[in-house]
Design a protein around this motif. Structure first.
Motif, PDB file in Angstrom:
ATOM      1  N   TYR A  60      -4.091  -2.360  -2.865  1.00 35.98           N
ATOM      2  CA  TYR A  60      -4.884  -3.174  -1.736  1.00 35.98           C
ATOM      3  C   TYR A  60      -4.246  -2.641  -0.236  1.00 35.98           C
ATOM      4  O   TYR A  60      -3.211  -2.304  -0.122  1.00 35.98           O
ATOM      5  CB  TYR A  60      -4.459  -4.505  -1.735  1.00 35.98           C
ATOM      6  CG  TYR A  60      -5.351  -5.271  -2.960  1.00 35.98           C
ATOM      7  CD1 TYR A  60      -6.582  -5.692  -2.501  1.00 35.98           C
ATOM      8  CD2 TYR A  60      -4.753  -5.560  -4.293  1.00 35.98           C
ATOM      9  CE1 TYR A  60      -7.263  -6.502  -3.525  1.00 35.98           C
ATOM     10  CE2 TYR A  60      -5.448  -6.277  -5.180  1.00 35.98           C
ATOM     11  CZ  TYR A  60      -6.709  -6.595  -4.793  1.00 35.98           C
ATOM     12  OH  TYR A  60      -7.526  -7.308  -6.120  1.00 35.98           O
ATOM     13  N   LYS A  61      -4.962  -2.757   0.618  1.00 36.68           N
ATOM     14  CA  LYS A  61      -4.472  -2.818   2.036  1.00 36.68           C
ATOM     15  C   LYS A  61      -4.365  -4.531   2.327  1.00 36.68           C
ATOM     16  O   LYS A  61      -5.192  -5.185   1.967  1.00 36.68           O
ATOM     17  CB  LYS A  61      -5.729  -2.451   2.964  1.00 36.68           C
ATOM     18  CG  LYS A  61      -6.009  -0.920   3.030  1.00 36.68           C
ATOM     19  CD  LYS A  61      -6.824  -0.509   4.122  1.00 36.68           C
ATOM     20  CE  LYS A  61      -6.909   1.051   4.263  1.00 36.68           C
ATOM     21  NZ  LYS A  61      -8.059   1.470   5.324  1.00 36.68           N
ATOM     22  N   ARG A  72       0.823  -1.318  -0.222  1.00 39.19           N
ATOM     23  CA  ARG A  72      -0.016  -0.102  -0.098  1.00 39.19           C
ATOM     24  C   ARG A  72       0.999   1.121  -0.063  1.00 39.19           C
ATOM     25  O   ARG A  72       0.685   2.143  -0.715  1.00 39.19           O
ATOM     26  CB  ARG A  72      -0.817  -0.167   1.296  1.00 39.19           C
ATOM     27  CG  ARG A  72      -2.098   1.199   1.112  1.00 39.19           C
ATOM     28  CD  ARG A  72      -2.873   0.988   2.373  1.00 39.19           C
ATOM     29  NE  ARG A  72      -3.706   2.326   2.611  1.00 39.19           N
ATOM     30  CZ  ARG A  72      -4.847   2.567   1.843  1.00 39.19           C
ATOM     31  NH1 ARG A  72      -5.212   1.822   0.845  1.00 39.19           N
ATOM     32  NH2 ARG A  72      -5.425   3.565   2.050  1.00 39.19           N
ATOM     33  N   GLU A  91      -6.981  -6.201   4.279  1.00 42.84           N
ATOM     34  CA  GLU A  91      -8.674  -6.526   3.092  1.00 42.84           C
ATOM     35  C   GLU A  91      -8.269  -7.503   2.410  1.00 42.84           C
ATOM     36  O   GLU A  91      -9.387  -8.490   2.209  1.00 42.84           O
ATOM     37  CB  GLU A  91      -8.755  -5.307   2.522  1.00 42.84           C
ATOM     38  CG  GLU A  91      -9.190  -4.070   3.739  1.00 42.84           C
ATOM     39  CD  GLU A  91      -9.599  -2.760   2.973  1.00 42.84           C
ATOM     40  OE1 GLU A  91      -9.283  -2.694   1.533  1.00 42.84           O
ATOM     41  OE2 GLU A  91     -10.091  -1.807   3.391  1.00 42.84           O
TER      42      GLU A  91
END
Length: 243
Positions: A150-151, A126, A154
Protein backbone atom coordinates in the motif's frame (compact mmCIF):
# COMPACT_ATOMS: atom_id res chain seq x y z
CA UNK A 1 4.46 -5.14 20.78
CA UNK A 2 1.58 -2.82 19.97
CA UNK A 3 1.21 -1.11 16.62
CA UNK A 4 -1.88 0.82 17.71
CA UNK A 5 -1.63 3.71 20.20
CA UNK A 6 -4.24 2.82 22.80
CA UNK A 7 -3.88 6.11 24.62
CA UNK A 8 -4.80 7.97 21.44
CA UNK A 9 -8.01 6.01 20.91
CA UNK A 10 -8.98 6.12 24.58
CA UNK A 11 -9.70 2.45 25.29
CA UNK A 12 -11.35 2.23 28.72
CA UNK A 13 -14.11 0.34 30.59
CA UNK A 14 -17.45 0.48 28.81
CA UNK A 15 -15.92 0.73 25.32
CA UNK A 16 -16.84 -2.04 22.88
CA UNK A 17 -13.91 -3.06 20.68
CA UNK A 18 -13.47 -5.52 17.83
CA UNK A 19 -9.97 -6.55 16.74
CA UNK A 20 -10.50 -7.85 13.20
CA UNK A 21 -7.80 -10.27 12.10
CA UNK A 22 -6.57 -10.44 15.69
CA UNK A 23 -3.95 -13.12 15.01
CA UNK A 24 -2.14 -13.95 18.25
CA UNK A 25 -4.24 -11.35 20.06
CA UNK A 26 -1.80 -8.63 21.08
CA UNK A 27 -4.22 -5.74 20.55
CA UNK A 28 -7.21 -7.64 21.92
CA UNK A 29 -5.23 -8.39 25.09
CA UNK A 30 -4.38 -4.73 25.63
CA UNK A 31 -8.00 -3.67 25.14
CA UNK A 32 -9.13 -6.33 27.63
CA UNK A 33 -6.42 -5.26 30.08
CA UNK A 34 -7.91 -1.77 29.97
CA UNK A 35 -11.38 -3.05 30.84
CA UNK A 36 -13.08 -2.88 27.44
CA UNK A 37 -15.69 -5.29 26.06
CA UNK A 38 -13.55 -7.04 23.45
CA UNK A 39 -14.18 -9.26 20.44
CA UNK A 40 -11.06 -10.95 19.08
CA UNK A 41 -12.07 -11.86 15.53
CA UNK A 42 -10.12 -14.08 13.13
CA UNK A 43 -10.50 -17.01 10.73
CA UNK A 44 -7.66 -19.04 12.25
CA UNK A 45 -9.06 -21.56 14.72
CA UNK A 46 -5.71 -22.39 16.31
CA UNK A 47 -4.88 -18.74 16.96
CA UNK A 48 -8.30 -18.13 18.48
CA UNK A 49 -7.93 -21.10 20.83
CA UNK A 50 -4.68 -19.59 22.12
CA UNK A 51 -6.33 -16.18 22.46
CA UNK A 52 -9.19 -17.68 24.50
CA UNK A 53 -6.67 -19.40 26.76
CA UNK A 54 -4.88 -16.10 27.35
CA UNK A 55 -8.14 -14.28 28.06
CA UNK A 56 -8.92 -16.83 30.79
CA UNK A 57 -5.40 -16.59 32.22
CA UNK A 58 -5.59 -12.80 32.35
CA UNK A 59 -8.92 -12.92 34.19
CA UNK A 60 -7.69 -15.55 36.65
CA UNK A 61 -4.54 -13.53 37.35
CA UNK A 62 -6.58 -10.41 38.10
CA UNK A 63 -4.99 -8.49 35.22
CA UNK A 64 -8.26 -6.96 33.99
CA UNK A 65 -10.87 -4.72 35.64
CA UNK A 66 -14.12 -6.38 36.69
CA UNK A 67 -15.87 -4.52 33.88
CA UNK A 68 -13.74 -6.17 31.20
CA UNK A 69 -15.26 -8.82 28.93
CA UNK A 70 -13.60 -10.73 26.12
CA UNK A 71 -14.58 -13.35 23.57
CA UNK A 72 -12.82 -14.96 20.60
CA UNK A 73 -14.94 -15.34 17.46
CA UNK A 74 -14.13 -17.16 14.24
CA UNK A 75 -15.43 -15.71 10.99
CA UNK A 76 -14.85 -13.91 7.71
CA UNK A 77 -13.71 -10.28 7.66
CA UNK A 78 -15.63 -9.86 4.41
CA UNK A 79 -18.93 -10.62 6.16
CA UNK A 80 -18.68 -9.63 9.82
CA UNK A 81 -21.52 -11.28 11.80
CA UNK A 82 -22.53 -8.06 13.54
CA UNK A 83 -25.17 -5.40 13.14
CA UNK A 84 -24.46 -1.96 11.74
CA UNK A 85 -23.03 0.58 14.19
CA UNK A 86 -22.19 -1.98 16.89
CA UNK A 87 -18.64 -1.11 18.04
CA UNK A 88 -17.06 1.99 19.54
CA UNK A 89 -13.60 1.07 18.22
CA UNK A 90 -12.61 -1.13 15.28
CA UNK A 91 -9.00 -2.26 14.94
CA UNK A 92 -7.62 -3.90 11.78
CA UNK A 93 -3.89 -4.33 12.27
CA UNK A 94 -1.73 -5.93 9.56
CA UNK A 95 -4.68 -7.63 7.85
CA UNK A 96 -5.68 -5.71 4.70
CA UNK A 97 -2.41 -6.53 2.91
CA UNK A 98 -3.54 -10.19 3.03
CA UNK A 99 -7.08 -9.66 1.72
CA UNK A 100 -7.78 -9.74 -2.05
CA UNK A 101 -11.15 -7.99 -1.66
CA UNK A 102 -9.84 -5.20 0.51
CA UNK A 103 -12.60 -2.77 -0.51
CA UNK A 104 -15.19 -5.21 0.82
CA UNK A 105 -13.24 -5.64 4.06
CA UNK A 106 -12.98 -1.87 4.51
CA UNK A 107 -16.73 -1.51 3.94
CA UNK A 108 -17.36 -4.07 6.69
CA UNK A 109 -14.99 -2.33 9.13
CA UNK A 110 -16.87 0.93 8.58
CA UNK A 111 -20.31 -0.69 8.70
CA UNK A 112 -19.96 -2.17 12.20
CA UNK A 113 -18.46 1.03 13.65
CA UNK A 114 -20.78 3.33 15.57
CA UNK A 115 -21.19 6.93 14.41
CA UNK A 116 -18.67 8.89 16.46
CA UNK A 117 -16.51 5.77 16.81
CA UNK A 118 -12.88 5.26 15.86
CA UNK A 119 -11.23 3.01 13.27
CA UNK A 120 -7.52 2.19 13.29
CA UNK A 121 -5.95 0.43 10.31
CA UNK A 122 -2.28 -0.57 10.19
CA UNK A 123 -0.40 -2.07 7.24
CA UNK A 124 3.25 -2.59 6.33
CA UNK A 125 4.82 0.67 5.20
CA UNK A 126 5.68 0.99 1.53
CA UNK A 127 9.48 1.46 1.62
CA UNK A 128 10.43 -1.28 4.13
CA UNK A 129 7.94 -3.62 2.46
CA UNK A 130 9.38 -3.01 -1.01
CA UNK A 131 12.83 -3.94 0.30
CA UNK A 132 11.44 -7.19 1.71
CA UNK A 133 9.76 -8.06 -1.59
CA UNK A 134 12.94 -7.27 -3.54
CA UNK A 135 15.02 -9.52 -1.29
CA UNK A 136 12.69 -12.50 -1.09
CA UNK A 137 9.79 -14.02 -3.02
CA UNK A 138 9.29 -16.39 -0.09
CA UNK A 139 8.37 -13.41 2.11
CA UNK A 140 5.19 -12.64 0.20
CA UNK A 141 4.52 -15.21 -2.54
CA UNK A 142 2.81 -17.85 -0.42
CA UNK A 143 -0.70 -18.81 0.62
CA UNK A 144 -2.03 -16.20 3.02
CA UNK A 145 0.94 -13.91 2.38
CA UNK A 146 1.08 -10.24 1.49
CA UNK A 147 -0.58 -9.67 -1.85
CA UNK A 148 -0.09 -5.91 -2.18
CA UNK A 149 2.04 -3.01 -1.02
CA UNK A 150 0.00 0.00 0.00
CA UNK A 151 0.78 3.62 -0.46
CA UNK A 152 -0.48 5.19 2.77
CA UNK A 153 -2.27 8.01 0.96
CA UNK A 154 -4.07 5.57 -1.34
CA UNK A 155 -5.25 3.49 1.62
CA UNK A 156 -6.32 6.64 3.44
CA UNK A 157 -8.39 7.66 0.43
CA UNK A 158 -10.02 4.23 0.20
CA UNK A 159 -11.21 4.61 3.77
CA UNK A 160 -12.25 8.26 3.64
CA UNK A 161 -14.15 7.34 0.50
CA UNK A 162 -16.39 5.28 2.79
CA UNK A 163 -17.39 8.42 4.69
CA UNK A 164 -14.71 8.27 7.37
CA UNK A 165 -12.78 11.32 8.57
CA UNK A 166 -9.00 10.96 8.61
CA UNK A 167 -7.52 11.94 11.98
CA UNK A 168 -3.86 10.95 12.31
CA UNK A 169 -0.98 8.93 10.87
CA UNK A 170 2.01 7.39 12.63
CA UNK A 171 4.95 5.21 11.59
CA UNK A 172 6.13 2.60 14.08
CA UNK A 173 8.57 -0.26 14.69
CA UNK A 174 11.63 1.13 12.89
CA UNK A 175 13.91 -1.34 14.69
CA UNK A 176 11.96 -4.21 13.17
CA UNK A 177 12.61 -3.24 9.54
CA UNK A 178 16.27 -4.34 9.51
CA UNK A 179 15.27 -7.60 11.22
CA UNK A 180 12.94 -8.47 8.34
CA UNK A 181 15.48 -7.37 5.76
CA UNK A 182 18.00 -9.76 7.31
CA UNK A 183 15.44 -12.58 7.34
CA UNK A 184 14.55 -11.95 3.71
CA UNK A 185 18.22 -11.92 2.73
CA UNK A 186 19.15 -15.20 4.47
CA UNK A 187 15.82 -17.04 4.14
CA UNK A 188 12.56 -16.09 5.82
CA UNK A 189 12.36 -19.39 7.71
CA UNK A 190 16.05 -19.57 8.55
CA UNK A 191 15.62 -18.82 12.25
CA UNK A 192 19.01 -20.34 13.13
CA UNK A 193 21.11 -17.92 11.10
CA UNK A 194 23.51 -16.10 13.48
CA UNK A 195 22.42 -12.62 12.33
CA UNK A 196 18.74 -13.48 12.71
CA UNK A 197 19.25 -14.94 16.17
CA UNK A 198 21.37 -12.02 17.36
CA UNK A 199 18.95 -9.38 16.09
CA UNK A 200 15.98 -11.24 17.53
CA UNK A 201 17.66 -11.36 20.94
CA UNK A 202 18.15 -7.61 20.74
CA UNK A 203 14.49 -7.03 19.87
CA UNK A 204 13.30 -9.21 22.73
CA UNK A 205 15.64 -7.41 25.13
CA UNK A 206 14.38 -4.07 23.86
CA UNK A 207 10.71 -5.04 24.26
CA UNK A 208 11.25 -6.40 27.77
CA UNK A 209 13.62 -3.73 29.10
CA UNK A 210 12.52 -0.69 27.07
CA UNK A 211 15.83 1.17 27.62
CA UNK A 212 15.79 4.90 26.99
CA UNK A 213 18.51 4.67 24.33
CA UNK A 214 16.67 2.29 21.99
CA UNK A 215 13.31 3.98 22.68
CA UNK A 216 14.80 7.31 21.62
CA UNK A 217 16.55 5.74 18.62
CA UNK A 218 13.39 4.07 17.37
CA UNK A 219 11.35 7.24 17.82
CA UNK A 220 13.90 9.13 15.75
CA UNK A 221 13.97 6.45 13.03
CA UNK A 222 10.23 5.75 12.84
CA UNK A 223 9.50 8.52 10.30
CA UNK A 224 12.15 7.04 7.98
CA UNK A 225 12.18 3.30 8.63
CA UNK A 226 8.99 2.48 10.53
CA UNK A 227 7.92 -1.05 9.51
CA UNK A 228 4.21 -0.21 9.79
CA UNK A 229 2.00 2.78 9.15
CA UNK A 230 -1.03 3.31 11.41
CA UNK A 231 -3.97 5.34 10.12
CA UNK A 232 -6.60 6.70 12.53
CA UNK A 233 -10.12 7.63 11.47
CA UNK A 234 -13.38 8.79 13.05
CA UNK A 235 -16.85 7.97 11.83
CA UNK A 236 -18.99 11.09 11.59
CA UNK A 237 -21.89 11.28 14.04
CA UNK A 238 -24.17 11.22 10.98
CA UNK A 239 -23.26 8.24 8.81
CA UNK A 240 -22.82 9.85 5.41
CA UNK A 241 -21.50 6.72 3.72
CA UNK A 242 -24.75 4.81 3.93
CA UNK A 243 -22.90 1.57 4.72
Amino acid sequence: MLTVDFDRIGIRPGIRVIDVGCGAGRHAFEAYRRGADVVAFDQNTADLADVETMFRAMAEAGEVPASGMAVAVRGDALALPYDDNEFDVVIASEILEHVPADDTAIAELVRVLKPGGQLVVTVPRRFPERVCWALSDEYHANEGGHIRIYKADELRDKITGRGMRFVHRTHVHALHSPYWWIKCAVGVNNEDHPLVRAYHRMLVWDMMSRPLLTRALEKALDPLLGKSVALYFAKPAVDRAGV
